[in-house]
Design a protein around this motif. Structure first.
Motif, PDB file in Angstrom:
ATOM      1  N   ILE A 369      -6.069  12.078 -11.686  1.00  0.00           N
ATOM      2  CA  ILE A 369      -6.327  10.055 -11.227  1.00  0.00           C
ATOM      3  C   ILE A 369      -5.202   9.360 -12.120  1.00  0.00           C
ATOM      4  CG2 ILE A 369      -7.623   8.872 -10.399  1.00  0.00           C
ATOM      5  CD1 ILE A 369      -9.401  10.734  -9.375  1.00  0.00           C
ATOM      6  N   ARG A 370      -5.363   9.681 -13.242  1.00  0.00           N
ATOM      7  CA  ARG A 370      -4.573   8.631 -14.361  1.00  0.00           C
ATOM      8  C   ARG A 370      -2.751   9.313 -13.347  1.00  0.00           C
ATOM      9  NH1 ARG A 370      -5.940   6.646 -19.734  1.00  0.00           N
ATOM     10  NH2 ARG A 370      -6.016   8.351 -20.689  1.00  0.00           N
ATOM     11  N   GLY A 371      -2.704  10.273 -12.986  1.00  0.00           N
ATOM     12  CA  GLY A 371      -1.894  10.853 -12.982  1.00  0.00           C
ATOM     13  C   GLY A 371      -0.399  10.448 -12.034  1.00  0.00           C
ATOM     14  N   ILE A 372      -1.310  10.349 -10.859  1.00  0.00           N
ATOM     15  CA  ILE A 372      -1.254  10.058  -9.642  1.00  0.00           C
ATOM     16  C   ILE A 372      -1.372   8.538  -9.047  1.00  0.00           C
ATOM     17  CG2 ILE A 372      -2.229  10.748  -7.047  1.00  0.00           C
ATOM     18  CD1 ILE A 372      -2.881  13.192  -7.512  1.00  0.00           C
ATOM     19  N   LEU A 373      -2.168   7.708  -9.765  1.00  0.00           N
ATOM     20  CA  LEU A 373      -2.293   6.726  -9.389  1.00  0.00           C
ATOM     21  C   LEU A 373      -0.468   5.900  -9.568  1.00  0.00           C
ATOM     22  CD1 LEU A 373      -5.524   4.971  -9.976  1.00  0.00           C
ATOM     23  CD2 LEU A 373      -4.835   5.353  -8.141  1.00  0.00           C
ATOM     24  N   PRO A 374      -0.209   5.648 -10.967  1.00  0.00           N
ATOM     25  CA  PRO A 374       1.357   5.236 -10.803  1.00  0.00           C
ATOM     26  C   PRO A 374       2.372   5.321 -10.226  1.00  0.00           C
ATOM     27  CG  PRO A 374      -0.060   5.848 -13.078  1.00  0.00           C
ATOM     28  CD  PRO A 374      -0.279   6.645 -11.731  1.00  0.00           C
ATOM     29  N   LYS A 375       2.413   6.458  -9.292  1.00  0.00           N
ATOM     30  CA  LYS A 375       3.091   6.219  -7.880  1.00  0.00           C
ATOM     31  C   LYS A 375       1.940   6.509  -6.987  1.00  0.00           C
ATOM     32  CE  LYS A 375       4.656  11.026 -10.510  1.00  0.00           C
ATOM     33  NZ  LYS A 375       3.485  11.512 -11.301  1.00  0.00           N
ATOM     34  N   ALA A 376       0.972   6.246  -6.526  1.00  0.00           N
ATOM     35  CA  ALA A 376       0.613   6.292  -5.249  1.00  0.00           C
ATOM     36  C   ALA A 376       0.922   5.069  -5.282  1.00  0.00           C
ATOM     37  CB  ALA A 376      -0.720   6.527  -5.118  1.00  0.00           C
ATOM     38  N   TYR A 377      -0.626   4.409  -5.669  1.00  0.00           N
ATOM     39  CA  TYR A 377      -0.163   2.791  -5.598  1.00  0.00           C
ATOM     40  C   TYR A 377       1.150   1.983  -5.221  1.00  0.00           C
ATOM     41  CZ  TYR A 377      -1.598  -2.351  -5.556  1.00  0.00           C
ATOM     42  OH  TYR A 377      -1.881  -3.126  -5.158  1.00  0.00           O
ATOM     43  N   PRO A 378       2.216   1.908  -5.921  1.00  0.00           N
ATOM     44  CA  PRO A 378       3.329   1.529  -5.934  1.00  0.00           C
ATOM     45  C   PRO A 378       3.317   1.946  -4.870  1.00  0.00           C
ATOM     46  CG  PRO A 378       3.299   2.167  -8.338  1.00  0.00           C
ATOM     47  CD  PRO A 378       1.733   2.595  -7.352  1.00  0.00           C
ATOM     48  N   ARG A 379       3.013   3.218  -3.946  1.00  0.00           N
ATOM     49  CA  ARG A 379       3.842   3.485  -3.182  1.00  0.00           C
ATOM     50  C   ARG A 379       3.486   2.460  -1.169  1.00  0.00           C
ATOM     51  NH1 ARG A 379       7.971   5.282   0.820  1.00  0.00           N
ATOM     52  NH2 ARG A 379       6.896   6.459   2.772  1.00  0.00           N
ATOM     53  N   ALA A 380       2.203   2.773  -1.720  1.00  0.00           N
ATOM     54  CA  ALA A 380       1.016   2.450  -0.751  1.00  0.00           C
ATOM     55  C   ALA A 380       1.869   0.980  -1.055  1.00  0.00           C
ATOM     56  CB  ALA A 380      -0.059   1.682  -1.032  1.00  0.00           C
ATOM     57  N   ILE A 381       2.509  -0.006  -1.822  1.00  0.00           N
ATOM     58  CA  ILE A 381       3.440  -1.155  -1.572  1.00  0.00           C
ATOM     59  C   ILE A 381       4.546  -1.281  -0.813  1.00  0.00           C
ATOM     60  CG2 ILE A 381       3.891  -2.955  -3.423  1.00  0.00           C
ATOM     61  CD1 ILE A 381       0.751  -3.000  -2.944  1.00  0.00           C
ATOM     62  N   GLU A 382       5.317  -0.438  -1.312  1.00  0.00           N
ATOM     63  CA  GLU A 382       6.517   0.230  -1.084  1.00  0.00           C
ATOM     64  C   GLU A 382       6.424   0.140   0.997  1.00  0.00           C
ATOM     65  OE1 GLU A 382      10.078   2.498  -1.024  1.00  0.00           O
ATOM     66  OE2 GLU A 382       8.428   3.946  -1.797  1.00  0.00           O
ATOM     67  N   ILE A 383       5.009   0.551   1.512  1.00  0.00           N
ATOM     68  CA  ILE A 383       4.840   1.423   3.203  1.00  0.00           C
ATOM     69  C   ILE A 383       4.201  -0.331   3.378  1.00  0.00           C
ATOM     70  CG2 ILE A 383       3.261   1.945   4.689  1.00  0.00           C
ATOM     71  CD1 ILE A 383       3.582   4.532   2.412  1.00  0.00           C
ATOM     72  N   ILE A 384       3.372  -0.808   2.578  1.00  0.00           N
ATOM     73  CA  ILE A 384       3.560  -2.458   3.128  1.00  0.00           C
ATOM     74  C   ILE A 384       4.331  -3.181   3.205  1.00  0.00           C
ATOM     75  CG2 ILE A 384       2.196  -4.607   2.672  1.00  0.00           C
ATOM     76  CD1 ILE A 384       0.141  -3.265   1.091  1.00  0.00           C
ATOM     77  N   GLN A 385       5.085  -3.635   2.243  1.00  0.00           N
ATOM     78  CA  GLN A 385       6.822  -4.445   2.439  1.00  0.00           C
ATOM     79  C   GLN A 385       7.118  -3.679   3.679  1.00  0.00           C
ATOM     80  OE1 GLN A 385       7.744  -3.406  -1.724  1.00  0.00           O
ATOM     81  NE2 GLN A 385       7.066  -4.951  -2.228  1.00  0.00           N
TER      82      GLN A 385
END
Length: 494
Positions: A369-385
């Motif tokens: 989880i700690r390895g995935i979140l640093p990639k998944a969360y910025p990607r979520a923000i990019e999708i909102i943008q």
């Protein structure tokens, strides 16, 4: 005292002045400081939830030792049921803050609990250290304190060890010993929420080299200890912005700070490790300090799910979620959320009982989880943008809605798809921009990227540890090789 109320927490802030610097000025009234006022109220609200009949039995319990009600963060879990009690606290508080406050009081209270339950590690080096950490755990538990921590050295010359820096006390180190304790000098970062907490705990990360002995320090002191200076970063909100225009930044900012120790006295009974390279390089791995990864997993899931829901609502509000490219992005977000959710359940279901009799969630799942979140969360923000596009930049203010000359134009040109009026669309887009575009939202992205430290180094360490534990179990490879070999030196032509 047992569980505190929000008023208890705020009264504590008022009664204990601390040296806080913000934008070049010293803050003398923490509770009424515009930049801190609303975040303090949000933390107070978490404390009040402990007394709310709707939540109390879910997030607190009766301490066997004292008979008083305490937070579930102070449970030393012995079973799956105990892990679920902890999870209930993490989840309840994360939901209350949309996962945006990663350093709520449960985070470090769980850390201190884990350190105390692993007191035998400290006992190996110094019996007093073991006694100190157990007593400190009881102090934090029985007074329901809110802690900050600072683990990282200032970003000066990272190519040199602590003892090689130009100034001997650029990094926090011991100056001298006295009959009362040790005097420490230097700085540590990144102390999240420091101005509005009760105490600070310091503990070392591995990486100490010979010559660094004076920098091996683990201790805890009140945040108002003389000589302790809190230097805050620039705020991401002024404290005066209307909640309508900044619905998240106005409420959930976690102020970060550098802690400067100007010859601070640390009493002997507050020291957990000191002047021992081996202890400093192994304390993190061997005392359950990573137990807070369970809290981070629950909180991270909530935060990612919140971002996913914001993206979906933005797409729906302007009628673009019928387009295949948008559906693909939204589907990607849902799968990220479901991946974290599944890993979290796996970590809990595949718990183990360690040598201290403590129930520990699966390390591999939590570290994944700690390895995935640093990639998944910025990607979520990019999708909102991407989905919000230019519309995120063009929202009018709440004051514009109140102006009768403008209201007709706003209602006409700022509405969304059929059924979504201008007020609701603008309010939603302001929420999305706060999360994805403003300094507040970008701080949340940076926080997630570096929550666990250097993601490259962390992933390398993860694989090295995985290989040590699992290399001998790679039996499918052996079976595949055996099935393809009938005898030694078999001819390649047969």
């Amino acid at each position: 005292m047992a569980i505190r109320t929000g008023k208890d927490y705020m009264d504590g802030l008022k009664s204990r002045p601390r040296e806080v610097w913000l934008e070049g000025r010293r803050v003398t009234d923490i509770v009424n400081e515009p930049n801190f006022r609303q975040p303090i109220k949000e933390i107070a609200r978490l404390y009040d939830m402990q007394h709310d009949p709707k939540h109390q039995d879910k997030i607190t319990g009766i301490c066997e030792e004292t008979g008083e009600r305490v937070s579930n963060a102070f449970i030393v879990p012995k079973s799956y049921e105990d892990l679920m009690k902890r999870r209930a606290l993490y989840e309840t508080w994360a939901e209350a803050t949309f996962g945006l406050m990663g350093r709520s009081p449960d985070f470090l209270n769980v850390t201190v609990t884990s350190m105390a339950s692993n007191y035998k590690f400290f006992e190996k080096y110094n019996a007093s250290w073991a006694e100190n950490i157990v007593n400190y755990y009881k102090h934090v538990r029985d007074n329901d304190l809110f802690l900050t921590h600072a683990l990282i050295n200032p970003q000066n010359d990272r190519s040199k060890a602590a003892h090689e820096q130009k100034d001997m006390f650029t990094h926090l180190g011991a100056v001298e010993e006295t009959s009362e304790g040790i005097i420490v000098r230097g700085a540590k970062m990144l102390a999240t929420f420091a101005p509005i907490t009760d105490e600070v705990i310091i503990y070392p990360f591995p990486g100490f080299k010979p010559g660094d002995e004076r920098y091996v320090l683990s201790f805890a002191i009140p945040i108002d200890t003389p000589g302790l200076r809190i230097v805050c970063r620039e705020p991401v909100q002024s404290g005066k912005r209307p909640i309508f225009d900044h619905p998240l930044a106005s409420r959930f900012e976690e102020m970060d700070a550098v802690l400067v120790f100007n010859d601070v006295l640390v009493p002997w009974n507050r020291i957990f490790a000191y002047n021992n390279l081996e202890a400093g390089n192994t304390v993190y791995a061997q005392t359950g300090l990573s137990q807070n990864t369970h809290q981070n997993g629950v909180r991270g899931l909530t935060k990612l799910r919140f971002a996913q829901q914001v993206a979906s609502r933005v797409a729906d509000a302007i009628g673009v979620d019928g387009f295949l490219n948008v559906q693909t992005q939204l589907g990607e977000l849902v799968q990220s959320v479901e991946t974290i959710r599944a890993l979290l359940r796996t970590a809990e279901n595949e718990y183990a009982i360690n040598e201290n009799g403590e129930a520990v969630p699966s390390f591999t799942s939590l570290e994944t989880i700690r390895g995935i979140l640093p990639k998944a969360y910025p990607r979520a923000i990019e999708i909102i943008q991407t989905i919000g596009a230019g519309g995120l930049l063009l929202s009018p203010t709440g004051y514009d809605f109140e102006n009768t000359e403008l209201r007709e134009d706003i209602d006409k040109y700022y509405g969304g798809r059929e059924g979504v009026d201008a007020y609701d669309r603008v309010r939603l887009f302001k929420l999305a921009w706060d999360l994805s575009g403003e300094a507040f939202g970008q701080r949340l992205v940076q926080y997630e990227r570096y929550y666990s430290g250097d993601p490259v180094r962390k992933l390398g360490m993860f694989y090295s540890n995985y290989k040590k534990k699992h290399f001998d179990s790679l039996t499918m490879v052996d079976r595949a090789l055996e099935q393809n070999e009938t005898k030694k030196n078999v001819s390649l032509n047969k």
